[in-house]
Write a protein that holds these residues in place. Structure first.
Motif, short mmCIF file in Angstrom:
data_model
loop_
_atom_site.label_atom_id
_atom_site.label_comp_id
_atom_site.label_asym_id
_atom_site.label_seq_id
_atom_site.Cartn_x
_atom_site.Cartn_y
_atom_site.Cartn_z
N GLN A 1 0.82 -1.21 0.00
CA GLN A 1 0.00 0.00 0.00
C GLN A 1 0.85 1.26 0.00
OE1 GLN A 1 -2.29 -0.86 3.55
NE2 GLN A 1 -4.13 -1.06 2.31
N VAL A 2 1.99 1.20 0.70
CA VAL A 2 2.91 2.34 0.75
C VAL A 2 4.29 1.84 0.37
CG1 VAL A 2 3.99 4.10 2.18
CG2 VAL A 2 1.57 3.54 2.51
N GLN A 3 4.92 2.52 -0.55
CA GLN A 3 6.28 2.18 -0.96
C GLN A 3 7.21 3.33 -0.60
OE1 GLN A 3 3.69 2.15 -3.57
NE2 GLN A 3 3.18 0.18 -2.64
N LEU A 4 8.36 2.98 -0.07
CA LEU A 4 9.39 3.96 0.25
C LEU A 4 10.62 3.65 -0.60
CD1 LEU A 4 9.18 4.08 4.16
CD2 LEU A 4 7.93 5.44 2.50
N VAL A 5 11.06 4.62 -1.36
CA VAL A 5 12.21 4.43 -2.22
C VAL A 5 13.31 5.38 -1.80
CG1 VAL A 5 13.09 4.51 -4.58
CG2 VAL A 5 10.75 3.71 -4.13
N GLU A 6 14.44 4.80 -1.38
CA GLU A 6 15.57 5.58 -0.90
C GLU A 6 16.60 5.75 -2.01
OE1 GLU A 6 15.13 3.30 3.36
OE2 GLU A 6 15.96 2.46 1.53
N SER A 7 17.35 6.82 -1.93
CA SER A 7 18.45 7.05 -2.87
C SER A 7 19.48 7.93 -2.20
CB SER A 7 17.94 7.71 -4.16
OG SER A 7 17.34 8.94 -3.87
N GLY A 8 20.68 7.97 -2.79
CA GLY A 8 21.71 8.89 -2.32
C GLY A 8 22.86 8.26 -1.57
N GLY A 9 22.78 6.98 -1.29
CA GLY A 9 23.88 6.33 -0.59
C GLY A 9 25.09 6.17 -1.50
N GLY A 10 26.21 5.73 -0.92
CA GLY A 10 27.40 5.51 -1.72
C GLY A 10 28.65 5.47 -0.87
N LEU A 11 29.78 5.59 -1.54
CA LEU A 11 31.09 5.57 -0.90
C LEU A 11 31.65 6.98 -0.85
CD1 LEU A 11 33.63 4.07 0.16
CD2 LEU A 11 34.30 3.80 -2.24
N VAL A 12 32.12 7.39 0.32
CA VAL A 12 32.67 8.73 0.48
C VAL A 12 33.84 8.67 1.45
CG1 VAL A 12 31.10 9.33 2.36
CG2 VAL A 12 32.04 11.15 0.92
N GLN A 13 34.77 9.57 1.29
CA GLN A 13 35.90 9.64 2.23
C GLN A 13 35.48 10.34 3.52
OE1 GLN A 13 39.15 11.52 0.07
NE2 GLN A 13 40.02 9.52 -0.38
N ALA A 14 36.19 10.03 4.57
CA ALA A 14 35.94 10.69 5.85
C ALA A 14 36.02 12.20 5.67
CB ALA A 14 36.94 10.22 6.89
N GLY A 15 35.07 12.90 6.29
CA GLY A 15 35.00 14.34 6.16
C GLY A 15 34.08 14.80 5.04
N GLY A 16 33.67 13.87 4.20
CA GLY A 16 32.81 14.20 3.07
C GLY A 16 31.34 14.28 3.45
N SER A 17 30.51 14.47 2.43
CA SER A 17 29.07 14.64 2.64
C SER A 17 28.28 13.76 1.68
CB SER A 17 28.67 16.10 2.39
OG SER A 17 29.32 16.98 3.29
N LEU A 18 27.10 13.39 2.13
CA LEU A 18 26.11 12.71 1.30
C LEU A 18 24.74 13.21 1.68
CD1 LEU A 18 27.25 8.93 1.37
CD2 LEU A 18 27.26 10.44 -0.62
N ARG A 19 23.82 13.11 0.73
CA ARG A 19 22.43 13.47 1.00
C ARG A 19 21.54 12.31 0.61
NH1 ARG A 19 18.13 17.43 -1.85
NH2 ARG A 19 17.10 18.28 0.01
N LEU A 20 20.83 11.78 1.58
CA LEU A 20 19.89 10.70 1.33
C LEU A 20 18.49 11.26 1.10
CD1 LEU A 20 20.96 8.13 4.10
CD2 LEU A 20 21.91 8.46 1.81
N SER A 21 17.75 10.60 0.23
CA SER A 21 16.36 10.96 -0.02
C SER A 21 15.49 9.72 0.10
CB SER A 21 16.19 11.53 -1.43
OG SER A 21 16.96 12.69 -1.62
N CYS A 22 14.26 9.93 0.51
CA CYS A 22 13.30 8.83 0.62
C CYS A 22 11.93 9.36 0.22
CB CYS A 22 13.26 8.28 2.03
SG CYS A 22 11.96 7.06 2.33
N ALA A 23 11.40 8.82 -0.87
CA ALA A 23 10.10 9.25 -1.37
C ALA A 23 9.06 8.18 -1.08
CB ALA A 23 10.19 9.51 -2.87
N ALA A 24 7.97 8.59 -0.46
CA ALA A 24 6.87 7.68 -0.16
C ALA A 24 5.78 7.83 -1.22
CB ALA A 24 6.29 8.00 1.21
N SER A 25 5.23 6.69 -1.63
CA SER A 25 4.15 6.71 -2.61
C SER A 25 3.15 5.61 -2.29
CB SER A 25 4.70 6.54 -4.03
OG SER A 25 5.34 5.28 -4.15
N GLY A 26 1.99 5.69 -2.93
CA GLY A 26 0.95 4.69 -2.69
C GLY A 26 -0.32 5.35 -2.20
N SER A 27 -1.10 4.59 -1.47
CA SER A 27 -2.40 5.08 -0.99
C SER A 27 -2.24 5.85 0.32
CB SER A 27 -3.34 3.89 -0.78
OG SER A 27 -3.50 3.14 -1.96
N ILE A 28 -1.52 6.95 0.23
CA ILE A 28 -1.19 7.72 1.42
C ILE A 28 -2.27 8.74 1.73
CG2 ILE A 28 0.45 9.35 2.44
CD1 ILE A 28 2.60 8.03 0.64
N PHE A 29 -2.79 8.67 2.97
CA PHE A 29 -3.74 9.68 3.42
C PHE A 29 -3.00 10.75 4.22
CE2 PHE A 29 -7.91 11.24 4.32
CZ PHE A 29 -7.83 11.78 5.59
#
Length: 121
Positions: A1-29
């Motif tokens: 009924q609800v799907q969550l799709v994540e993105s943005g992970g990966g490999l990074v060196q110490a001190g670096g940055s990443l941004r994760l996203s998660c989009a929810a879809s489906g029969s959301i009220f």
């Protein structure tokens, strides 16, 4: 009924940055809380950060001052901006939402499939 799709992970060196996203879809009220958890090998899943529908946030002590959680209620999306990453941040990161679908008067938790974040030293 609800799907969550994540993105943005990966490999990074110490001190670096990443941004994760998660989009929810489906029969959301309605979605109240949205959160990010992580699980490192051999460890229990732990809460990283959470945000309410009104924008109140809380963070694990280990990430305070480095990570920022935010959400776009119009897009049913939650983000995790991760700065000053450390090798101990390496884990699979999971999105979690407390969601009410159109078929139910109750909120229930939903989980994404997880995205790997690896921080090299």
């Amino acid at each position: 009924q609800v799907q969550l799709v994540e993105s943005g992970g990966g490999l990074v060196q110490a001190g670096g940055s990443l941004r994760l996203s998660c989009a929810a879809s489906g029969s959301i009220f309605s979605i109240n809380a949205m959160a990010w958890y992580r699980q490192a090998p051999g460890k229990q899943r732990e809460l990283v950060a959470a945000i309410t529908s009104g924008g109140s946030t809380n963070y694990a002590d280990s990430v305070k001052g480095r990570f920022t959680i935010s959400r776009d209620n119009t897009e049913n999306t939650v983000y995790l901006q991760m700065n000053s990453l450390k090798p101990e941040d390496t884990a699979v990161y999971y999105c979690n939402t407390n969601t009410r679908t159109g078929a139910s008067p109750y909120f229930k938790p939903y989980w994404g499939q997880g995205t790997q974040v690896t921080v090299s030293s």
